[in-house]
Design an enzyme around this catalytic site. Structure first.
Site, short mmCIF file in Angstrom:
data_model
loop_
_atom_site.label_atom_id
_atom_site.label_comp_id
_atom_site.label_asym_id
_atom_site.label_seq_id
_atom_site.Cartn_x
_atom_site.Cartn_y
_atom_site.Cartn_z
N ASP A 110 0.38 -6.70 5.21
CA ASP A 110 -0.23 -8.00 5.50
C ASP A 110 0.77 -9.00 6.09
O ASP A 110 0.49 -9.66 7.06
CB ASP A 110 -0.84 -8.61 4.23
N LYS A 152 0.72 -7.59 13.35
CA LYS A 152 -0.36 -6.73 12.86
C LYS A 152 -1.62 -7.12 13.61
O LYS A 152 -2.13 -8.22 13.44
CB LYS A 152 -0.53 -6.90 11.36
N THR A 169 0.82 -1.21 0.00
CA THR A 169 0.00 0.00 0.00
C THR A 169 0.85 1.26 0.00
O THR A 169 0.48 2.28 -0.59
CB THR A 169 -0.92 0.00 1.24
#
Lengths: 439, 439
Positions: free
Chosen positions: B175, B253, B98
């Site tokens: 991710d 995460k 991203t």
């Protein structure tokens, strides 16, 4: 009656005419403490165990403290035993776990052993909260819990309400307590009264045990809570000021050993029990209210696999699972709900074989959203169903339950996406995410 | 140069002589804002994108704001391009994700596309922190990351240090960023300087993007940090006051979308970057110092399975994994490190086949302890190795790396139990566990 006492402590207590349940004072130059004598499971035969006013059990060595009898309990074991078998407003169902465990002398490890009657004897004040009836359903460690036992527990809960109980407390090991909570929620929601699951992170023979406060708070909650839901009621912080009742389908054991290990994920707790004030504080108004009747629907198909995705995982695992007879797969994907894109074909084959594939996130917090990135969109085209903010473990249990309701993939998908027991929370707030310390 | 602009915005900017990189003022009755014109990837052709002083990009519709040119940047695209290919003290290696993504017009989803040169153009102030050299190694979404790419990244990091870089910043999708961080830590620790992994939870074309602050803070950290470790540097809270550098082997995460999704587990962060003050605050003294030379040892065997235990899981999965060629299994057990006791025989068979089985906890927080309960002791007798407080995902990567070092089960066990890069934390404190809100 001096259960568990041996050697020196047994000799001293006998000579002083002290029995389990009597009020005893222990003191030396520095300390002066009063409490009820508890059964001992200490390996050290110089230790006597007292239940203190704060609800905790503490061990005192007779080598360091003088011991005095203050008052006789007046209750015999038999009387206590009878009390617990009479029908009561609150039913305590014991399934095993640390909350009802004692130290095993042979291995030094802990295994479940105490009966519910013994628990009530440990905590006589429970009977002041409500009339109690008790049942030992199983005596197993919760890591050995299985879907077929969930059915037995659900049936026992339904029976208790049908026989007039106003609330049910379930003593359960903490390892898989949240899985059982989900199973009961899907099988029984809405309920005629609260079902409070409770466990202990420290066994009841240890000085720092949380079993006393947790169990007594749970009976209070089962008596006073206005909801017809399954909750998990455990310590709210590391000190023993309050317990917190988490919605059974939104809670997770987040620490291996802390007393406040259980925490709500993507949700806020339903209630807080302030033990010292003997008060239940309801924190939310959007709970599921009490139903008129018991609805029991406890069928599970355990041919479901929980697959945690990671870099290097090869897509052939999907084919291996299909050919091994699994009927559903819950993927714990990365981030917003992803696997590597080379899983697309395998997921398509799963769907063709009638195998349900649902997506959750290994982040645990937040919501799956498979519309943001290319990968998510393509996975959806392969038949993967995004499951919003449901926890992976809860999705797993729900899929076992959904497969117990229908064989049809479309119907299973419909059930999976329906909010049955509050497992989906449509609104997330900033304070659902806990605060880490950064200094 | 007006990359990405079309239609109305392109027409207006051209007519005003404004190019990307120029300082621009936008205003109406209520708002008056100054910023640098950024390339546009908005689907709405009335939007112009400005980078504001706080590091964020914001979109403004020319229908609602008047636009004025304040100052020309004086730099041409070509000059900026040249700058980024010259050797520099800090090397930025871009792998995708991203942080370097733009919206894909066809699907409306986001995919990685921007080159590192473009990133530097987005954030001209980075070049005031340090001389930069940049390399686009891959352009993939991190869910497609694989162990063979970890090797390429490790080699690129080693090369950068060998060529004189003093620190390395790796732009990576969020991710699987923590998996890659672990892989680099095992392959490269100790390092001659900091390796700072950074990503973005909001793509750089979105107003609330965190990519600017995260990337610039990472360059600052790579320049100033005293350690030779792999860290993950991301937003510390939901507002943009600071970023936090977590040890690469102790971070996870924890949220699908929050900017402060990355958090240390069973550990405290190594450093905090206060972006407004341009200051790096070192939070711990027990970091791993800088080494003299690069040590590169990046071999991975990905025949490792991460098995999350749950009630209803049948032990035959172990035999299925063995016969499918897996050489190691990391179990995410319940609580202190348990599976149901019917897994004992299967684990014994795994050991006999030379398959390493290690135990972690799905609680994530806390430490595996297989001596407390009967179940844990019996699992250990079956050859299961308790892995203390290592995260399941980190144990998985470490086992892939350990299998790359040796074929001998005893040697693999020795490597797994050795603290290679801070993946084991011998001391846990109360404030390692975050605080949930209970009111």
């Amino acid at each position: 009656m001096l259960e568990g006492y041996r050697g020196r402590a047994l000799q001293l207590l006998s000579s002083l005419g002290i029995e389990v349940g009597d009020t005893v004072q222990v003191y030396n130059e520095k300390v002066n403490v009063k409490g009820l004598l508890m059964p001992s499971y200490s390996k050290d035969d110089s230790i006597i165990v007292l239940k203190l006013d704060n609800g905790y059990n503490a061990g005192f060595s007779i080598e360091k403290y003088k011991v005095e009898l203050i008052g006789k309990s007046g209750k015999t074991s038999e009387a206590l035993g009878k009390q617990s078998s009479s029908p009561g407003k609150i039913k305590i169902i014991s399934t095993g776990g640390t909350i009802v465990s004692k130290v095993e002398y042979e291995t030094g490890a802990v295994r479940p052993a105490l009966s519910t009657e013994e628990i009530v004897r440990f905590l006589p004040e429970i009977q002041e909260i409500s009339s109690i009836s008790a049942q030992v359903l199983f005596s197993i460690l919760s890591e050995n819990m299985k879907p077929e036992y969930w059915v037995k527990i659900a049936e026992a809960v339904a029976k208790a309400f049908n026989e007039g109980s106003e609330g049910v407390v379930i003593a359960h090991g903490t390892d898989t307590m949240s899985y059982t909570a989900s199973a009961l929620a899907f099988s029984l929601t809405p309920l005629p009264g609260p079902v409070v699951m409770v466990g202990s992170q420290r066994s009841s023979d240890r000085p720092s045990s949380d079993s006393g406060i947790n169990l007594a708070s749970s009976v209070l909650l089962a008596r006073d809570a206005p909801f017809g839901e399954v909750v998990v009621n455990m310590h709210g912080e590391s000190s023993d000021t309050y317990t917190v009742a988490h919605r059974g389908v939104k809670v997770r054991k987040m620490h291996t050993s802390r007393r406040d290990a259980f925490q709500s994920i993507n949700d806020l707790p339903l209630a807080k029990v302030l033990w010292n004030e003997k008060t239940v504080k309801i924190l939310r108004s959007d709970y599921i209210g009490k139903s008129e009747e018991v609805r029991l629907n406890a069928k599970f198909d355990d041919r479901v696999f929980l697959l945690k995705f990671y870099p290097g995982l090869k897509p052939d695992i999907i084919d291996i699972l299909i050919s091994s007879g699994y009927r559903g797969i819950i993927v714990e994907g990365t981030g917003l709900g992803h696997t590597s894109s080379d899983f697309q074909e395998a997921f398509k084959r799963a769907k063709e074989e009638g195998v349900f594939v649902g997506m959750t996130s290994q982040c645990l917090f937040g919501r799956v959203n498979m519309n943001v990135y290319q990968t998510g969109r393509l996975l959806q085209q392969s038949g993967v169903v995004p499951l919003s903010d449901i926890l992976p473990e809860v999705a797993l249990v729900k899929l076992m339950w959904s497969l117990g309701q229908s064989k049809d993939l479309e119907e299973i998908t419909r059930i999976m996406l329906k909010n049955v027991a509050g497992e989906y929370n449509p609104r997330h707030f900033l304070d659902h995410f806990p605060r880490w310390k950064h200094e």
